[in-house]
Design a protein around this motif. Sequence first.
Motif, PDB file in Angstrom:
ATOM      1  N   MET A   1       0.805  -1.209   0.000  1.00  0.00           N
ATOM      2  CA  MET A   1       0.000   0.000   0.000  1.00  0.00           C
ATOM      3  C   MET A   1       0.842   1.265   0.000  1.00  0.00           C
ATOM      4  SD  MET A   1      -3.391  -0.308  -0.159  1.00  0.00           S
ATOM      5  CE  MET A   1      -3.020  -1.349  -1.578  1.00  0.00           C
ATOM      6  N   ASN A   2       2.065   1.197   0.520  1.00  0.00           N
ATOM      7  CA  ASN A   2       2.980   2.337   0.375  1.00  0.00           C
ATOM      8  C   ASN A   2       3.270   2.596  -1.096  1.00  0.00           C
ATOM      9  OD1 ASN A   2       4.779   1.406   3.342  1.00  0.00           O
ATOM     10  ND2 ASN A   2       3.629   3.287   3.067  1.00  0.00           N
ATOM     11  N   VAL A   3       3.502   1.509  -1.850  1.00  0.00           N
ATOM     12  CA  VAL A   3       3.868   1.619  -3.265  1.00  0.00           C
ATOM     13  C   VAL A   3       2.655   1.924  -4.135  1.00  0.00           C
ATOM     14  CG1 VAL A   3       4.832   0.383  -5.244  1.00  0.00           C
ATOM     15  CG2 VAL A   3       5.848   0.080  -2.977  1.00  0.00           C
ATOM     16  N   TYR A   4       1.567   1.178  -3.928  1.00  0.00           N
ATOM     17  CA  TYR A   4       0.356   1.355  -4.729  1.00  0.00           C
ATOM     18  C   TYR A   4      -0.690   2.143  -3.945  1.00  0.00           C
ATOM     19  CZ  TYR A   4       2.281  -2.162  -7.902  1.00  0.00           C
ATOM     20  OH  TYR A   4       3.083  -2.847  -8.786  1.00  0.00           O
ATOM     21  N   HIS A   5      -0.285   3.254  -3.387  1.00  0.00           N
ATOM     22  CA  HIS A   5      -1.210   4.020  -2.545  1.00  0.00           C
ATOM     23  C   HIS A   5      -2.348   4.584  -3.390  1.00  0.00           C
ATOM     24  CE1 HIS A   5      -2.704   6.656   0.588  1.00  0.00           C
ATOM     25  NE2 HIS A   5      -1.848   6.081   1.432  1.00  0.00           N
ATOM     26  N   PRO A   6      -3.596   4.300  -3.006  1.00  0.00           N
ATOM     27  CA  PRO A   6      -4.738   4.729  -3.827  1.00  0.00           C
ATOM     28  C   PRO A   6      -4.897   6.235  -3.932  1.00  0.00           C
ATOM     29  CG  PRO A   6      -5.475   3.895  -1.714  1.00  0.00           C
ATOM     30  CD  PRO A   6      -4.027   3.540  -1.819  1.00  0.00           C
ATOM     31  N   ALA A   7      -4.332   6.981  -2.970  1.00  0.00           N
ATOM     32  CA  ALA A   7      -4.478   8.440  -3.012  1.00  0.00           C
ATOM     33  C   ALA A   7      -3.778   9.049  -4.216  1.00  0.00           C
ATOM     34  CB  ALA A   7      -3.931   9.060  -1.725  1.00  0.00           C
ATOM     35  N   GLU A   8      -2.835   8.322  -4.825  1.00  0.00           N
ATOM     36  CA  GLU A   8      -2.197   8.822  -6.041  1.00  0.00           C
ATOM     37  C   GLU A   8      -3.227   9.029  -7.151  1.00  0.00           C
ATOM     38  OE1 GLU A   8       1.427   6.989  -7.392  1.00  0.00           O
ATOM     39  OE2 GLU A   8       1.794   6.112  -5.420  1.00  0.00           O
ATOM     40  N   ILE A   9      -4.306   8.247  -7.102  1.00  0.00           N
ATOM     41  CA  ILE A   9      -5.372   8.346  -8.110  1.00  0.00           C
ATOM     42  C   ILE A   9      -6.628   8.961  -7.505  1.00  0.00           C
ATOM     43  CG2 ILE A   9      -6.774   7.067  -9.774  1.00  0.00           C
ATOM     44  CD1 ILE A   9      -3.707   7.050 -10.277  1.00  0.00           C
ATOM     45  N   LEU A  10      -7.026   8.478  -6.340  1.00  0.00           N
ATOM     46  CA  LEU A  10      -8.300   8.886  -5.747  1.00  0.00           C
ATOM     47  C   LEU A  10      -8.213  10.178  -4.955  1.00  0.00           C
ATOM     48  CD1 LEU A  10      -9.504   5.412  -4.387  1.00  0.00           C
ATOM     49  CD2 LEU A  10      -9.993   6.448  -6.606  1.00  0.00           C
ATOM     50  N   GLY A  11      -6.988  10.616  -4.629  1.00  0.00           N
ATOM     51  CA  GLY A  11      -6.853  11.801  -3.801  1.00  0.00           C
ATOM     52  C   GLY A  11      -7.495  11.581  -2.446  1.00  0.00           C
ATOM     53  N   ASN A  12      -8.325  12.515  -2.015  1.00  0.00           N
ATOM     54  CA  ASN A  12      -8.965  12.389  -0.700  1.00  0.00           C
ATOM     55  C   ASN A  12     -10.191  11.478  -0.736  1.00  0.00           C
ATOM     56  OD1 ASN A  12     -10.963  13.910  -1.945  1.00  0.00           O
ATOM     57  ND2 ASN A  12     -10.499  15.792  -0.843  1.00  0.00           N
ATOM     58  N   GLY A  13     -10.498  10.927  -1.917  1.00  0.00           N
ATOM     59  CA  GLY A  13     -11.610   9.991  -2.015  1.00  0.00           C
ATOM     60  C   GLY A  13     -12.964  10.643  -2.105  1.00  0.00           C
ATOM     61  N   LYS A  14     -12.973  11.966  -2.271  1.00  0.00           N
ATOM     62  CA  LYS A  14     -14.244  12.690  -2.344  1.00  0.00           C
ATOM     63  C   LYS A  14     -14.489  13.286  -3.719  1.00  0.00           C
ATOM     64  CE  LYS A  14     -14.189  13.901   2.564  1.00  0.00           C
ATOM     65  NZ  LYS A  14     -14.219  15.006   3.551  1.00  0.00           N
ATOM     66  N   GLY A  15     -13.880  12.642  -4.717  1.00  0.00           N
ATOM     67  CA  GLY A  15     -14.109  13.110  -6.083  1.00  0.00           C
ATOM     68  C   GLY A  15     -12.948  13.865  -6.678  1.00  0.00           C
ATOM     69  N   GLY A  16     -11.926  14.168  -5.825  1.00  0.00           N
ATOM     70  CA  GLY A  16     -10.747  14.849  -6.349  1.00  0.00           C
ATOM     71  C   GLY A  16      -9.833  13.855  -7.015  1.00  0.00           C
ATOM     72  N   ASN A  17      -8.825  14.355  -7.722  1.00  0.00           N
ATOM     73  CA  ASN A  17      -7.853  13.454  -8.320  1.00  0.00           C
ATOM     74  C   ASN A  17      -6.592  13.445  -7.493  1.00  0.00           C
ATOM     75  OD1 ASN A  17      -6.185  15.701  -9.116  1.00  0.00           O
ATOM     76  ND2 ASN A  17      -7.580  16.023 -10.846  1.00  0.00           N
ATOM     77  N   GLY A  18      -5.627  12.654  -7.945  1.00  0.00           N
ATOM     78  CA  GLY A  18      -4.413  12.497  -7.159  1.00  0.00           C
ATOM     79  C   GLY A  18      -3.290  13.411  -7.570  1.00  0.00           C
ATOM     80  N   SER A  19      -3.530  14.375  -8.421  1.00  0.00           N
ATOM     81  CA  SER A  19      -2.430  15.197  -8.915  1.00  0.00           C
ATOM     82  C   SER A  19      -1.757  15.979  -7.812  1.00  0.00           C
ATOM     83  CB  SER A  19      -2.959  16.173  -9.986  1.00  0.00           C
ATOM     84  OG  SER A  19      -3.971  16.989  -9.473  1.00  0.00           O
ATOM     85  N   GLY A  20      -2.546  16.509  -6.889  1.00  0.00           N
ATOM     86  CA  GLY A  20      -1.948  17.246  -5.784  1.00  0.00           C
ATOM     87  C   GLY A  20      -1.103  16.356  -4.913  1.00  0.00           C
ATOM     88  N   TYR A  21      -1.538  15.139  -4.737  1.00  0.00           N
ATOM     89  CA  TYR A  21      -0.770  14.172  -3.945  1.00  0.00           C
ATOM     90  C   TYR A  21       0.574  13.915  -4.601  1.00  0.00           C
ATOM     91  CZ  TYR A  21       0.637   9.644  -2.072  1.00  0.00           C
ATOM     92  OH  TYR A  21       1.365   8.603  -1.517  1.00  0.00           O
ATOM     93  N   GLU A  22       0.570  13.669  -5.914  1.00  0.00           N
ATOM     94  CA  GLU A  22       1.806  13.355  -6.604  1.00  0.00           C
ATOM     95  C   GLU A  22       2.795  14.500  -6.510  1.00  0.00           C
ATOM     96  OE1 GLU A  22       0.417  12.468 -10.471  1.00  0.00           O
ATOM     97  OE2 GLU A  22      -0.253  10.441  -9.967  1.00  0.00           O
TER      98      GLU A  22
END
Length: 282
Positions: free
Chosen positions: A256-277
């Motif tokens: 989960m460190n490597v394939y962390h879903p926030a990279e795509i889902l972000g906060n999970g409320k409809g945002g994307n993961g660009s800010g995370y990356e």
Amino acid sequence: MADERNIYGYNPSLPAAIIFIILFGASTAYHGYQLTKARCWYFIPFVIGGILQIIGYICRAASHDNYYGIPLYAMQTTFILIAPPLYAASVYMILGRTVTYLHAENLSMVSVRWMTKFFVTGDVISFLMQCAGGGLMSTGSSMHDIGSNVTIGGLIVQLIFFGGFVVVTSVFHFRISRHPTSKSQADRDLTRGQGFKQRNWVTILIGLYLVSFLILVRSVFRLVEYIEGYGGYIMTHEVFMYVFDAVLMWAAMAVMNVYHPAEILGNGKGGNGSGYEETIQL
């Protein structure tokens, strides 16, 4: 002659406990960083599970040459036992958010509205049963068999719900692969050609499959261990616990460190993961 005061059936290894304190500590710290940067609060149970693992192995380290101390035995037994259901709670929430992210609610076997509630409810039942079982096993020999049976029941509940979750995930994966939504197709096109660095909804599902497999194997091991009973060969040989629990659960955290879903889902409320990356690259 064996020491009758020995609760474990062996002297807990200090080096092994220290190694896993470090491993779980590093992975949990990084998960904490990933969680706060992405504000993906659905990962809080996962991080708490990592913290419980650390405490559990600290108690095992403290039990070296103190293998008759009931409080330490109770804490390490309970904390290490209940950490995986907390991992599972986050894993269940990830699937529902992935389905919503892909605008593919019609392809899910279980309504997204009820998916997380259904699986997390089963997880809570399993969690509470394993908590109760671990506590009863640690109070004394008179309650040990009852506690073991309660723990077995909790593990069976966990296996049933987790098995159902794997089926739901696999069916969803099959359906969206054959009937992609515009969002799922665009997501894959955007990351095409990135090789092993590629992160999209497919890598989220790969992470879920890997973690689910590791938790299922660990739960089957624990089930066999408790069915065999206190004083059985598995429970009285420490190596099995490290190979089929500690290693597998650390691997689940690392995946989960490597394939962390926030990279795509972000906060999970409809945002994307660009800010995370962007924050990870800083």
